[in-house]
Each structure stands twice: as C-alpha cells, then as structure tokens.
Design an enzyme around this catalytic site. Structure first.
Site, PDB file in Angstrom:
ATOM      1  N   PHE A   1     -18.273 -10.718  -2.008  1.00 57.84           N
ATOM      2  CA  PHE A   1     -17.945  -9.941  -3.191  1.00 57.84           C
ATOM      3  C   PHE A   1     -18.254 -10.779  -4.427  1.00 57.84           C
ATOM      4  CE2 PHE A   1     -15.539  -6.010  -4.366  1.00 57.84           C
ATOM      5  CZ  PHE A   1     -15.979  -5.232  -3.317  1.00 57.84           C
TER       6      PHE A   1
ATOM      7  N   GLN B   1     -12.080  -4.634 -18.173  1.00 61.61           N
ATOM      8  CA  GLN B   1     -13.231  -4.879 -17.299  1.00 61.61           C
ATOM      9  C   GLN B   1     -14.153  -3.665 -17.193  1.00 61.61           C
ATOM     10  OE1 GLN B   1     -12.926  -5.518 -12.772  1.00 61.61           O
ATOM     11  NE2 GLN B   1     -13.712  -7.438 -13.585  1.00 61.61           N
TER      12      GLN B   1
ATOM     13  N   HIS C   1     -17.238  -2.144 -15.020  1.00 63.69           N
ATOM     14  CA  HIS C   1     -17.907  -2.301 -13.723  1.00 63.69           C
ATOM     15  C   HIS C   1     -19.364  -1.919 -13.950  1.00 63.69           C
ATOM     16  CE1 HIS C   1     -18.960  -1.835  -9.546  1.00 63.69           C
ATOM     17  NE2 HIS C   1     -17.772  -2.257  -9.178  1.00 63.69           N
TER      18      HIS C   1
ATOM     19  N   LEU D   1     -17.312   5.500  -9.201  1.00 67.94           N
ATOM     20  CA  LEU D   1     -17.705   4.141  -8.848  1.00 67.94           C
ATOM     21  C   LEU D   1     -18.671   4.099  -7.671  1.00 67.94           C
ATOM     22  CD1 LEU D   1     -16.979   1.022  -9.170  1.00 67.94           C
ATOM     23  CD2 LEU D   1     -15.518   1.413  -7.202  1.00 67.94           C
TER      24      LEU D   1
ATOM     25  N   GLU E   1     -19.063  -2.290  -5.466  1.00 67.23           N
ATOM     26  CA  GLU E   1     -19.768  -3.570  -5.436  1.00 67.23           C
ATOM     27  C   GLU E   1     -20.261  -3.874  -4.020  1.00 67.23           C
ATOM     28  OE1 GLU E   1     -18.121  -6.329  -8.199  1.00 67.23           O
ATOM     29  OE2 GLU E   1     -17.973  -7.846  -6.634  1.00 67.23           O
TER      30      GLU E   1
ATOM     31  N   ARG F   1     -18.741  -9.286 -12.755  1.00 64.22           N
ATOM     32  CA  ARG F   1     -18.903  -7.967 -13.373  1.00 64.22           C
ATOM     33  C   ARG F   1     -19.129  -8.029 -14.880  1.00 64.22           C
ATOM     34  NH1 ARG F   1     -14.166  -4.871  -9.913  1.00 64.22           N
ATOM     35  NH2 ARG F   1     -15.364  -4.948  -8.004  1.00 64.22           N
TER      36      ARG F   1
ATOM     37  N   HIS G   1     -13.391  -0.051 -15.827  1.00 63.35           N
ATOM     38  CA  HIS G   1     -12.929  -0.049 -14.446  1.00 63.35           C
ATOM     39  C   HIS G   1     -11.494  -0.544 -14.276  1.00 63.35           C
ATOM     40  CE1 HIS G   1     -13.312  -0.077 -10.151  1.00 63.35           C
ATOM     41  NE2 HIS G   1     -13.180  -1.375 -10.046  1.00 63.35           N
TER      42      HIS G   1
ATOM     43  N   ARG H   1     -11.236 -10.147 -13.899  1.00 63.15           N
ATOM     44  CA  ARG H   1     -10.774 -10.080 -12.503  1.00 63.15           C
ATOM     45  C   ARG H   1     -11.969 -10.136 -11.551  1.00 63.15           C
ATOM     46  NH1 ARG H   1     -10.043  -5.625  -8.459  1.00 63.15           N
ATOM     47  NH2 ARG H   1     -11.197  -4.295  -9.879  1.00 63.15           N
TER      48      ARG H   1
HETATM   49  C1  LIG Z   1     -12.694   3.697  -8.042  1.00 60.55           C
HETATM   50  C2  LIG Z   1     -11.958   2.395  -7.891  1.00 60.55           C
HETATM   51  C3  LIG Z   1     -12.286   1.539  -6.859  1.00 60.55           C
HETATM   52  C4  LIG Z   1     -11.600   0.331  -6.721  1.00 60.55           C
HETATM   53  N1  LIG Z   1     -11.940  -0.507  -5.683  1.00 60.55           N
HETATM   54  C5  LIG Z   1     -11.236  -1.652  -5.498  1.00 60.55           C
HETATM   55  C6  LIG Z   1     -11.512  -2.489  -4.374  1.00 60.55           C
HETATM   56  O1  LIG Z   1     -12.367  -2.218  -3.544  1.00 60.55           O
HETATM   57  N2  LIG Z   1     -10.774  -3.621  -4.253  1.00 60.55           N
HETATM   58  C7  LIG Z   1      -9.796  -3.972  -5.129  1.00 60.55           C
HETATM   59  O2  LIG Z   1      -9.164  -5.011  -4.936  1.00 60.55           O
HETATM   60  N3  LIG Z   1      -9.510  -3.177  -6.183  1.00 60.55           N
HETATM   61  C8  LIG Z   1     -10.202  -2.026  -6.380  1.00 60.55           C
HETATM   62  N4  LIG Z   1      -9.897  -1.222  -7.455  1.00 60.55           N
HETATM   63  C9  LIG Z   1      -8.740  -1.552  -8.285  1.00 60.55           C
HETATM   64  C10 LIG Z   1      -7.467  -1.181  -7.522  1.00 60.55           C
HETATM   65  O3  LIG Z   1      -7.710  -0.102  -6.676  1.00 60.55           O
HETATM   66  C11 LIG Z   1      -6.329  -0.805  -8.466  1.00 60.55           C
HETATM   67  O4  LIG Z   1      -6.158  -1.787  -9.447  1.00 60.55           O
HETATM   68  C12 LIG Z   1      -5.027  -0.662  -7.671  1.00 60.55           C
HETATM   69  O5  LIG Z   1      -5.199   0.202  -6.582  1.00 60.55           O
HETATM   70  C13 LIG Z   1      -3.920  -0.158  -8.562  1.00 60.55           C
HETATM   71  O6  LIG Z   1      -2.803   0.129  -7.758  1.00 60.55           O
HETATM   72  P1  LIG Z   1      -1.390   0.411  -8.430  1.00 60.55           P
HETATM   73  O7  LIG Z   1      -0.435   0.600  -7.321  1.00 60.55           O
HETATM   74  O8  LIG Z   1      -1.119  -0.638  -9.434  1.00 60.55           O
HETATM   75  O9  LIG Z   1      -1.607   1.772  -9.240  1.00 60.55           O
HETATM   76  P2  LIG Z   1      -2.137   3.223  -8.796  1.00 60.55           P
HETATM   77  O10 LIG Z   1      -2.688   3.250  -7.429  1.00 60.55           O
HETATM   78  O11 LIG Z   1      -3.012   3.657  -9.916  1.00 60.55           O
HETATM   79  O12 LIG Z   1      -0.816   4.085  -8.772  1.00 60.55           O
HETATM   80  C14 LIG Z   1      -0.115   4.400  -9.953  1.00 60.55           C
HETATM   81  C15 LIG Z   1       1.078   5.253  -9.594  1.00 60.55           C
HETATM   82  O13 LIG Z   1       1.903   5.417 -10.732  1.00 60.55           O
HETATM   83  C16 LIG Z   1       2.279   6.771 -10.853  1.00 60.55           C
HETATM   84  N5  LIG Z   1       2.542   7.033 -12.279  1.00 60.55           N
HETATM   85  C17 LIG Z   1       1.800   6.668 -13.348  1.00 60.55           C
HETATM   86  N6  LIG Z   1       2.390   7.084 -14.485  1.00 60.55           N
HETATM   87  C18 LIG Z   1       3.524   7.723 -14.132  1.00 60.55           C
HETATM   88  C19 LIG Z   1       4.559   8.387 -14.849  1.00 60.55           C
HETATM   89  N7  LIG Z   1       4.558   8.474 -16.191  1.00 60.55           N
HETATM   90  N8  LIG Z   1       5.569   8.952 -14.143  1.00 60.55           N
HETATM   91  C20 LIG Z   1       5.598   8.898 -12.790  1.00 60.55           C
HETATM   92  N9  LIG Z   1       4.638   8.285 -12.062  1.00 60.55           N
HETATM   93  C21 LIG Z   1       3.635   7.699 -12.732  1.00 60.55           C
HETATM   94  C22 LIG Z   1       1.116   7.551 -10.273  1.00 60.55           C
HETATM   95  O14 LIG Z   1       1.531   8.822  -9.846  1.00 60.55           O
HETATM   96  C23 LIG Z   1       0.717   6.647  -9.099  1.00 60.55           C
HETATM   97  O15 LIG Z   1       1.494   6.939  -7.971  1.00 60.55           O
HETATM   98  C24 LIG Z   1     -10.577  -0.014  -7.624  1.00 60.55           C
HETATM   99  C25 LIG Z   1     -10.256   0.847  -8.653  1.00 60.55           C
HETATM  100  C26 LIG Z   1     -10.954   2.033  -8.801  1.00 60.55           C
HETATM  101  C27 LIG Z   1     -10.608   2.919  -9.975  1.00 60.55           C
END
Ligand SMILES: Cc1cc2nc3c(=O)[nH]c(=O)nc-3n(C[C@H](O)[C@H](O)[C@H](O)COP(=O)(O)OP(=O)(O)OC[C@H]3O[C@@H](n4cnc5c(N)ncnc54)[C@H](O)[C@@H]3O)c2cc1C
Length: 580
Positions: free
Chosen positions: A116, A230, A232, A242, A245, A285, A353, A388
């Site tokens: 990666f 960031q 992407h 997306l 990568e 990135r 991203h 990151r």
């Molecule tokens: C397309 C894509 C691909 C990616 N690929 C990778 C990868 O391969 N490897 C890697 O390490 N990272 C990757 N990332 C980054 C990584 O996936 C995210 O940073 C990570 O999954 C975020 O997880 P989280 O639990 O912090 O938030 P999220 O998964 O975004 O969850 C947020 C939660 O908060 C809740 N929420 C938000 N606001 C409120 C509110 N006001 N009231 C109630 N609930 C709320 C939502 O409902 C949701 O359940 C990727 C990101 C994207 C966008």
C-alpha cells in the site's frame, strides 16, 4: 422522560461498534447504547475496499510500520500514539479473524498481505477488495451477541449535553417519527466518522457531514489539525466513487493524455529496494494528487464535463487477476462509468477522501471535556499527522475504538446513574428549538442546497490541494456570508416522519462550523507539510509549526486557533523519504 445508559456511543461504523463491544467486554454490568443516523451496516466503513495495515509477515517489524507512519505523517503525528497503534493493530486484526472476518489468504493458508502507498513492506490485510464490508459485518454480528448493547438505529444526534464541564449524554431525533429524546449517560463516545461532504468531489458517502466534529466543538472540546484534508488521487470523475489504491498496488498505471506514465517526472520520495514497490504509482496520496495538479497546469490532463482527468490503466493486469483481487473495482467501473477495466482505461481525478484532523483526544480516546471520548475518523489522536497512509484507518478504528470503549467503561462505572437536573432541562430546550425550527415559515428564504453547493465550491477553491493566504482569506469571507444566509434558510417540509430536509438543515449547520475550522486552521499554518500545501509558504517549517493546531469555539461563536507540541519518542524529524 430521559432514556439512561451508562455509555452512549454515537456512530455504528467500525469505530463505534468496536467501542461498544469494548464497553460490554470491560464491564458486563454497564448498559451501552449505539446511536446511528443510518442502519449500522450502511456506515461509511462498509465502503472501504483496499485493506487494513498491521505487521504480519516475518520480515516486517513494528518499528518499520511505526517509522512509515511517522514519516508519512510528515512528523506531525504523536509517536506514543503510533507506537501503541502498531503494537495493537495485529492483535485487533487477529481478533477480527476469530470473530469471523474472512481475510484473504495465500495458497499455503497464511494471511495474504498487499503493498500500500507509503508503506515500504507489504502489510495490508484484505478481504478481496471488500475489506470494509467484511470488517463491519464481523463487528456487527459480534455486537449482536451482547444483549447489553441497545441500538438506536436511524436516530440523529443534534446536541451533546454538558453540565459543569462534563458530558452527560445527547439529544437525538428518531427519524421515522420525529420523536425527540434526551438520552443521558455518564460517558459519551463520538464515532461519527469524517466530513468529506464539506467538499464538492469526494469518495465519502452523503452521510459524512462532520456532525461529531461540530457537536464536540459546540460542546467546548477543541478540534485538532483540521487543515489537513487528504485527497485520494483516483476517484471516478462525476460520482467521486473511489477506485481503491489496491488497483495501483496490484500494478495499475497512471497515464496522462499522451498515454505517458507521468509520475516518473515527479519526486515522490519513494526509492525502495523491493522491486514490487518500485511501482511509482504507489507513492503517497498527497504527492500523487499534487502531481496531478502540475500535469493539469502543463496541459497534460484530459478535459471532461466533470473537470480534468487522467487515466488509470489496469488492462495489462488481465481479467483473471482483476476478477480475483479487484472484483469490486470492475463492478464499480461497469455500473457507474459503463466501462470494463479489463479492456478500457478508467478516467480518474483527485477527490477528497479523509480528514486527518478531528476531535482532540489523548491515546485513551479521552477529549479534554470530561466524560467525552472519540475514536475513528472523527477523532485526532493523532497517528495520521499531516498525511494518513492508506490502510491505517481501519485498524485505527479498531485499536482506538477499543481503547476509547475501555476508558469510557471505567469512567462511567465510577458514577451513580443520576444526571444533574439541568441536563434534563437542556434536553427540553433542545427539543423546543427543533420543534420551533420545524414550524418556522420563512418568507423568500435561502435554499439549503444552494448554500451547501456554494460552501463546497468555496472549500475546493480556497482550501484544495494547493492553498495560499489570498485563497484562504477569500474563503473565510465567503463562509461568513454563507453563515449569515444560513440563518435565513427555511424548511419547506413541516412533517415529522423521515423529514430529510430537517436533517439536511442540521447537517449543513454542522458542515459550516467544520468548514470554518478548516479554513481558520489552514490560514494560520504558514508552511507546507503533508496534505497542507501553501504556495506562498512552500517549505516545511519545524521551528514554528512542528505542532498540532487546536481550534476552539469562543463564547461569541467565533473560532480561535492555538498550538500543542507534537509528541516525539524515537524518531526525530527527518526528510520524508519512503523505503529507506
Ligand atoms: C470509499 C472509501 C474507501 C476507504 N478504504 C479504506 C481502506 O481500504 N482502508 C482503510 O484503512 N481506510 C479506508 N477508508 C477510510 C475508512 O474507511 C474510514 O476512515 C473509517 O471506516 C471510518 O470509520 P468510523 O467508524 O470512524 O466512521 P463511519 O464508518 O463513517 O461511521 C460513522 C457513523 O456515525 C453515525 N453518525 C454520524 N453522524 C451522526 C449523527 N449526527 N447522529 C447519529 N449518528 C451519526 C453514522 O450513522 C455512522 O454509523 C476508506 C474510506 C472511504 C470513503
């Protein structure tokens, strides 16, 4: 009446579910609530494709993972956090394996790892190119086995309740009915993800509107390193979807309009002894996105109705490898771009991203506001600093979701299940505010969608891949005007069932706060580091800015930026060169 739980987790993504499990594991007597504005399996984590980094191979070491992360962050991360992260990441991924995550394997049955960007060893675990789906599914089914975890699915949190410098719960709306509830707790863990929707072109789902960052900021907790956004390098041009990568890790090339692999003309800082990583497309990135801008300036990109693009070439990988390792890429290209990467070039452009910045926490996930914790993309611990590395984020959600869950469980158990009477009164005030907004009829009002579109354009123009003092000042003025207009934004839909317009209004209010924090932090950082590139200050300036920015909300609603030293344990600031 208020619902009481010992710990309230806001967010049902990777970090939120991991935190909830940690609370339940730490103290089975505690009642935990998970509140999510979407059904947990629809959280953005589900769309992660490429994988999760953790040392697994015998020739890899924790120190090397730590060093790659530190240098990738341009020395802005906290090294104590990074050391904890790399040590706990392999354990977390193994635990996930035991909970049922189907990690891809080598023919001999060992865990398969892929290369990666910015990592000099192969250490990214993956489940084909649907890692996020499998990871989230595993956490969800594990969370279901704990009866003490109560879920509020499709509830939207509007406010954190604070009394005398301590968080005591939240106010939330049930989307299906419009019911507004005060949900009290002795500890609140924010796991609400990032804020990519503040920008126009992003890989982020529509729900990523920075709610948790703004909730914390309004409650009095500072936001850290918000200027680091960031990009992407490979999103589909119109949708921003997306192209992982992993497509470049498996050998994809980036071509300009002449079919030339233009990255060979740029310094990506990636000399490396390993032939597999000599692939220039796997540079970090930020550098790849910056190279795109230079190609555009040279007239080497291709104009489309959705802005300039370059092409990602996967054709030489062949159908067999693409179907085995990148099936989701093929599916996305076919469904959303109507092309087949086995035979055709994939048009791509840099898109927003990930947010390196977020709610300031220590390495246990605690914010300076007592009782308030944060983990995952909403938080800034910080292991990501100024940039990151791909695949560090999913393990970050697990490691720091676990840490925040454990710390919040210990904290919550110290107190009685009673909250101050002022908290219940605050909950009633918030319910009245929301009801009044729903009933308010504004003549000739401003449209939510217009303000949002203009805010996104302001952010791209003012604080995109490259910024300078003038672009940031202009953006600050434009945001101030948008805020004034937002006061006159009215809601046409006065119903209570699934009122998506009310939610769009609340989200826009949160995004305007977050946008202001990004601009104000970026304006004061007069240097270039990682994802923050100032054309008027092109060099890194360790003397003045080897420090985290901390932005706090002032009583009059304005923001104020201060600085906090970076924690350095073993790796003094050096040149950012990968693979050495
Ligand atoms: C397309 C894509 C691909 C990616 N690929 C990778 C990868 O391969 N490897 C890697 O390490 N990272 C990757 N990332 C980054 C990584 O996936 C995210 O940073 C990570 O999954 C975020 O997880 P989280 O639990 O912090 O938030 P999220 O998964 O975004 O969850 C947020 C939660 O908060 C809740 N929420 C938000 N606001 C409120 C509110 N006001 N009231 C109630 N609930 C709320 C939502 O409902 C949701 O359940 C990727 C990101 C994207 C966008």
């Amino acid at each position: 009446m208020a619902d009481y739980h010992d710990v309230v987790v806001v967010g049902g993504g990777g970090a939120g579910l991991r935190a909830a499990i940690a609370v339940a594991e730490t103290n089975p007597a505690l009642r935990v609530a998970v509140i999510s504005k979407v059904y947990p399996m629809r959280s953005h984590t589900v769309s992660a494709e490429g994988g999760a980094a953790a040392v697994a191979a015998p020739d890899d070491t924790l120190d090397e993972h730590a060093y790659d992360t530190v240098s990738g962050s341009d020395w802005l991360c906290d090294q104590d956090a990074v050391e904890a992260f790399v040590a706990e990441a392999p354990r977390e991924l193994l635990r996930l394996e035991h909970w049922g995550c189907p990690w891809s394997r080598q023919p001999d049955g060992k865990i398969a790892v892929r290369a990666f960007g910015g990592m000099k060893k192969k250490r990214t675990w993956f489940a084909a190119d649907r890692t996020g789906f499998h990871l989230l599914h595993t956490l969800f089914q594990t969370a279901l086995s704990y009866s003490d975890i109560v879920r509020y699915d499709e509830w939207y949190v509007t406010k954190i309740l604070v009394d005398d410098g301590r968080a005591y719960g939240v106010v939330a709306i049930e989307l299906a009915t419009g019911r507004i509830e005060t949900i009290t707790a002795n500890a609140v863990i924010l796991c609400t993800g990032g804020c990519g929707r503040v920008f126009p072109f992003t890989t982020n789902a529509n729900i990523k509107t920075g709610d948790g960052m703004a909730l914390a900021y309004r409650a009095g907790a500072p936001l850290k390193d918000m200027e680091f956004v960031q990009y992407h390098p490979t999103g589909l041009p119109f949708t921003g979807i997306l192209i992982t990568e992993a497509a470049r890790a498996e050998g994809g090339w980036l071509l300009n309009k002449d079919g030339y692999r233009y990255l060979q003309d740029y310094d990506l800082g990636t000399p490396t002894p390993e032939p597999v990583l000599r692939n220039m497309e796997l540079g970090p990135r930020d550098r790849l996105s910056q190279a795109f801008v230079h190609e555009m300036e040279k007239g080497n990109t291709i104009d489309t109705p959705y802005g300039p693009i370059v092409n990602l070439d996967l054709r030489h990988l062949g159908a067999k490898l693409i179907d085995l390792k990148l099936p989701f890429v093929r599916e996305l290209c076919s469904k959303y771009q109507n092309i087949d990467p086995v035979t055709e070039l994939v048009p791509v452009r840099p898109v927003v991203h990930y947010m390196m910045g977020g709610v300031h926490t220590d390495i246990r996930g605690a914010t300076p506001l007592e009782g308030l914790y944060a983990a995952g993309e909403v938080a800034c611990v910080s292991i990501n600093g100024a940039n990151r590395l791909g695949s560090n984020s999913l393990p970050e959600c697990l490691v720091f979701g676990n840490r925040a869950g454990r710390a919040a469980a210990v904290f919550a158990a110290r107190y009685h299940r009673e909250v101050p009477s002022s908290i219940v009164a605050q909950g009633r005030d918030e319910a009245r505010r929301l009801a009044a907004e729903l009933g308010r009829r504004v003549e000739g009002h401003q449209r939510i969608a217009d303000i949002r579109t203009e805010m996104q354009a302001t952010m791209e123009n003012g604080a995109g891949i490259y910024r300078d003092g003038d672009s940031l000042t202009k953006a600050a003025h434009e945001l101030a005007e948008l805020r004034l207009r937002f006061r006159h934004a009215g809601i046409d839909d006065h119903s209570t069932n699934f009122n998506t317009e009310l939610i769009a209004w609340l989200e826009l209010g949160f995004m305007l706060d977050v946008a202001e924090c990004i601009i104000d932090s970026a304006a004061l950082r007069e240097e270039s580091r990682g994802a923050h590139q100032r054309t008027d200050f092109p060099a890194r300036d360790d003397e003045r800015f080897l420090a985290h920015s901390l932005v706090r909300r002032q009583p009059d609603g304005s923001s104020r930026v201060g600085y906090l030293p970076v924690t350095i344990t073993r790796w003094p600031p050096g040149e950012r060169i990968y693979g050495r």
